[in-house]
Design a protein around this motif. Structure first.
Motif: not given
Length: 500
Positions: A45, A47-48
């Motif tokens: 879950n 995120k970059d």
């Protein structure tokens, strides 16, 4: 433009730093989360560019070589740092919140002096370990993190208060979130209204017998409140005066007990008109006026002014009580309004004109709000701070613990509760004073009279102005997290809630 602040949270893995940051960003419009740059793989879950910047080791090293990163560290085999360009946003007024490893804080604050550092510790270490396991942190990484927890616990024992500005215990409840948000609001002058959260389930915690007692009070005919006017030199008869009224089945409203002669005079700068103005506001809350005479002394100018205003605005008579020095065998001389007018007409004309010009004219023109002070019984010793706050904000304080002496009602707690509710029902607004950094626990530990007052407010006077204030906001030193109000370290820890 005013430079923004940086809030840093430090603490062992799994202690809840990310959740607190999430709450701060979601509940205010004032903060942006500072994302770290790391070579570790994203968790589920994550995120970059939203949670963190996830980069390769080569990309990380290139950023270091280009002097784009600060606070570069290796943690659990992964590299971490922060983009300087993100931190430079504070120059444009942006406020930033982020996590920092505890050993990074000192260096970081030297680079960015606009930093407020918070150290988070768990109330229960077992819950923290469970949080790590829920993240699927296992094997060697879990062992490393557990060793790190031991190191941080050792570090905490020698915690450098010069490095950390605040220590927050996370009991994994909303009370911790409330404390965190309220601390941020206090140090940054950002208003965070948690009143709705605090009172959301309030009716559920009020015992049924208290609800029933308040509901019964609401159905009863109201008891008469008596304003007791007497010369300040007769203050030693204060208890006798109050008992005199209580024994008649009425509620005494006494200016000295309500206002505190020294507290009001000093706070109001020794201005007698302002001091008397609060006395007159109290008087206007009452149904009856008793004037206590001393046969050896003429009535003072303050008493005459109160009698004049009573006649002008209440259009009622009053009672002379003689003699204040022997109230065990007193009598009352009751004057109706016409008789009171005759009595006033017999007074010196110039004297009355001065009272009217110097005090009553301005009083009648102005607006005079009264505020009912709700506070836990255990906080009686702090009430002078509350009264001082009211004076400073041009409010006449109604503090029931001061006005209604508890020992005078020991034979009837219902009578005491109803006397407090009657005073509450007449005020313009009300304030609940509590330790705002520990609000949920404070609400649960309120005495039955304070619970009754809140229940009455919410059920029967929902439109009355109501707010919550912290003892720290009005200067009570014990609740000032920036000071040490103790003689020993043990007491300091207890007061500051560093451990439970």
């Amino acid at each position: 433009m005013k430079k923004g602040k940086i809030i840093t949270l430090s603490g062992i893995s799994g202690v809840g730093k990310s959740f607190l940051i999430k709450c701060l960003v979601e509940k205010t419009d004032n903060f942006e989360k500072l994302k770290s740059v790391t070579t570790r793989l994203p968790r589920e879950n994550e995120k970059d560019g939203i949670d963190k910047y996830f980069v390769s080791l080569d990309e990380f090293n290139e950023s270091v070589a280009n002097d784009e990163l600060c606070i570069v560290n290796e943690v659990f085999g992964n590299m971490y740092g922060y983009y300087k360009k993100d931190l430079d946003k504070t120059n444009d007024g942006c406020n930033i919140v982020t996590e920092l490893y505890y050993s990074e804080v000192s260096e970081f604050k030297k680079l960015y002096p606009n930093t407020i550092s918070i150290y988070v510790i768990p109330q229960d270490i077992a819950v923290t370990i469970e949080n790590l396991e829920n993240r699927n942190v296992t094997g060697d990484e879990l062992d490393k993190r557990l060793r790190d927890i031991k190191n941080e616990i050792a570090f905490f024992k020698d915690l450098d208060k010069e490095v950390f500005d605040y220590v927050l215990i996370n009991d994994y409840s909303m009370s911790t979130v409330d404390e965190f948000l309220q601390y941020i609001s206090s140090v940054m002058n950002i208003y965070v209204d948690n009143t709705s959260n605090l009172l959301e389930n309030f009716m559920d915690i009020v015992p049924h017998d208290i609800q029933e007692a308040v509901d019964n009070f609401a159905l009863k005919d109201k008891r008469s409140i008596v304003y007791t006017s007497f010369d300040g030199d007769d203050m030693n008869y204060l208890d006798d005066i109050c008992l005199n009224v209580i024994n008649e089945g009425k509620i005494p409203l006494n200016p000295e007990a309500a206002l505190g002669y020294y507290v009001s005079t000093v706070t109001l700068g020794g201005n007698k008109q302002k001091v008397m103005s609060d006395c007159l506001t109290l008087e206007m809350l009452a149904d009856e006026l008793y004037v206590y005479q001393n046969k050896d002394v003429d009535l003072s100018e303050g008493i005459i002014a109160e009698m004049m205003l009573w006649h002008m605005l209440k259009n009622k008579g009053l009672s002379f009580v003689s003699d204040v020095k022997s109230l065990d065998n007193y009598f009352k001389d009751m004057l109706d309004n016409n008789e009171l007018l005759k009595w006033l007409n017999n007074q010196d004309v110039m004297f009355k004109q001065e009272l009217f010009h110097n005090l009553l004219t301005d009083y009648i023109k102005g607006s005079h709000d009264s505020v009912y002070i709700i506070a836990n019984f255990k906080n009686y010793k702090h009430l002078d701070w509350a009264r001082t706050y009211c004076y400073a904000n041009e409010l006449c304080p109604i503090s029931p613990q001061n006005i209604l002496k508890y020992s005078n009602y020991k034979n009837s707690m219902i009578q005491y509760m109803e006397a407090r509710l009657e005073l509450l029902s007449r005020t313009t607004e009300s304030i609940l004073f509590i330790d705002r950094f520990n609000k949920s626990e404070e609400l649960l530990s309120l005495d039955k009279f304070s619970l009754a007052e809140l229940y009455y407010l919410f059920k029967y006077q929902p439109d009355k102005s109501f707010k919550i204030m912290g003892w720290d906001e009005i200067g009570v030193p014990k609740y000032d997290k920036g000071k040490r109000w103790s003689l020993t370290t043990k007491e300091d820890i207890k007061v500051r809630k560093l451990v439970k």
